[in-house]
Design a protein around this motif. Sequence first.
Motif, short mmCIF file in Angstrom:
data_model
loop_
_atom_site.label_atom_id
_atom_site.label_comp_id
_atom_site.label_asym_id
_atom_site.label_seq_id
_atom_site.Cartn_x
_atom_site.Cartn_y
_atom_site.Cartn_z
N GLY A 69 -79.90 22.28 22.98
CA GLY A 69 -78.66 22.48 24.02
C GLY A 69 -77.66 21.02 24.20
O GLY A 69 -76.79 21.24 24.06
N VAL A 70 -78.63 19.91 24.31
CA VAL A 70 -77.92 18.51 24.30
C VAL A 70 -77.28 18.23 23.14
O VAL A 70 -75.94 17.61 23.10
CB VAL A 70 -78.70 17.42 24.93
CG1 VAL A 70 -78.05 16.18 24.75
CG2 VAL A 70 -79.31 17.82 26.02
N ALA A 71 -77.93 18.55 21.99
CA ALA A 71 -77.36 18.23 20.58
C ALA A 71 -75.88 18.86 20.21
O ALA A 71 -74.96 18.59 19.94
CB ALA A 71 -78.25 18.34 19.43
N GLN A 72 -75.95 20.41 20.88
CA GLN A 72 -74.68 21.21 20.73
C GLN A 72 -73.67 20.49 21.86
O GLN A 72 -72.47 20.62 21.31
CB GLN A 72 -75.08 22.54 20.94
CG GLN A 72 -74.08 23.60 21.00
CD GLN A 72 -73.79 23.58 19.51
OE1 GLN A 72 -74.48 23.88 18.46
NE2 GLN A 72 -72.40 23.62 19.20
N ALA A 89 -86.40 17.27 29.98
CA ALA A 89 -85.98 16.08 30.08
C ALA A 89 -86.32 15.29 28.94
O ALA A 89 -85.50 14.28 28.36
CB ALA A 89 -86.27 15.19 31.52
N ALA A 90 -87.61 15.49 28.56
CA ALA A 90 -88.13 15.01 27.26
C ALA A 90 -87.17 15.45 26.16
O ALA A 90 -87.07 14.51 25.08
CB ALA A 90 -89.56 15.29 27.07
N GLY A 91 -87.07 16.60 26.06
CA GLY A 91 -86.12 17.06 24.86
C GLY A 91 -84.51 16.51 24.96
O GLY A 91 -84.20 16.33 23.77
N VAL A 92 -84.18 16.31 26.17
CA VAL A 92 -82.90 15.71 26.44
C VAL A 92 -82.85 14.25 25.54
O VAL A 92 -82.03 13.70 24.89
CB VAL A 92 -82.43 15.62 27.72
CG1 VAL A 92 -81.35 14.53 28.06
CG2 VAL A 92 -82.04 16.86 28.27
#
Length: 335
Positions: A227-230, A249-252
Amino acid sequence: MGVTIADVASRAGVSKTTVSRVLNSKGEISEDTVSKVRKAISELGYVPSAGAVGLARGTTQMIGMLVPDLAWVWAGIVQAVVETLEAEGFGLRMLTVNGGEESLRRLGLQVAAKSFDGLLVIEPEGALAAITELHEAGLPVVLIDDRFQRPGFPYVATTNREGGEQAARHLLDLGRRRPLVVTGPDEYGCTQERLGGFVDVYAQAGIELEPRSIICGDFLFDSSRRGVAQALADGVEFDAVFGHNDPSAAGVIAALHEAGLKIPRDVAVVGFDDVEVASYTYPALTTVRQPMREMGEAAARLLLDHVRRSPEAAPSRIIPTSLVIRGSTLEPSSN
C-alpha cells in the motif's frame, strides 16, 4: 435433527429429569449416574441450550480461555492470565475457535461437563452470540477486547480512540503535517476509533486528510508494504505514517527503505500495540502501547471476582494506552 436430552437419557439409561439434574447440578445424584450422563453427552456430542442448563458455580479451580488461535500476538495477555490465576490457585484450560462450529460444539461439551468455573474470551469472531447465551445461562464470562465489541457481559478493553489521538499529537509536535494512515479492517471498531481519534486531532490543527492519504489495510505486513509503495508510485506526498498495528507499521518501514527514504528524517512512522516486533524494526518503532499484560491480569481478576460472586466485582474495565517513543520518529541526539 440434533441430539436431544431424550437421546442422552436413553444412551445413559436414565430419565430426562436425571439428565437435567446432572446438567444443573441439582439434587443428590450418585457419581456413577453423573459419570454415565457425562459419558453419553460426550459420545453423542450433545450441546445443551441455555434453557437446558442453568449453570451453577463450578468448583473445578479451572478457568477456560477461548482464543481465535494460538498466535504469538496473544502471548502477553495469556502469560499475565496464567500468572494471575496460578497466584489464586486456579489452572487454565486453553480453547480455540478456529474450527468454527466444531470448536463451538466442543466448547458446549466442556461447559456441560463443568470443566471450568468461568471463561475468558479474546475476540470471538462468529462466537459472540453463543458465548452470550452461555453467560445468560449463568456461566461467568469476561471478554478481552481491542476491537470495540461491547457485549452484554463484563469486558476489559483499551482506549483506541485516545491512542489515535496520542499518535497524531506526537507527529504534529514534530511538525509532521502531511500524514498517511494505513488502517486495519473497516469492520473492526478499533479501526474506526484509531482513525477517528487521529483524524480529529489533525482537523483541530486545521489539517484535513485527503481520501488518498488513508490506505485501507488488514493489519498485515505485506499489504501495508504494498500500500505504501503504491502511494509513493501515485505521487502521494507524506512526511509521516500511522500504521494501525505494529506489523502494519513494520511493512511501512520496509516500503520506505525500499524506496530509499530515510526514517525518520524523510518520513516518521508510528505503530500501535507495542508487541515484540516494535523493538526489532530499524529504526525501532515508535508505537501506541496497548497494555496487553495489564488487560490479561485485569480480566483474570475480574472473572475470578464474578466466579466468587464478589459484591465488589466491577462490571467492566477500560485500561488506557500510552505512547512509546523510539527511533522511527525521533533521531538519536547528536550530543
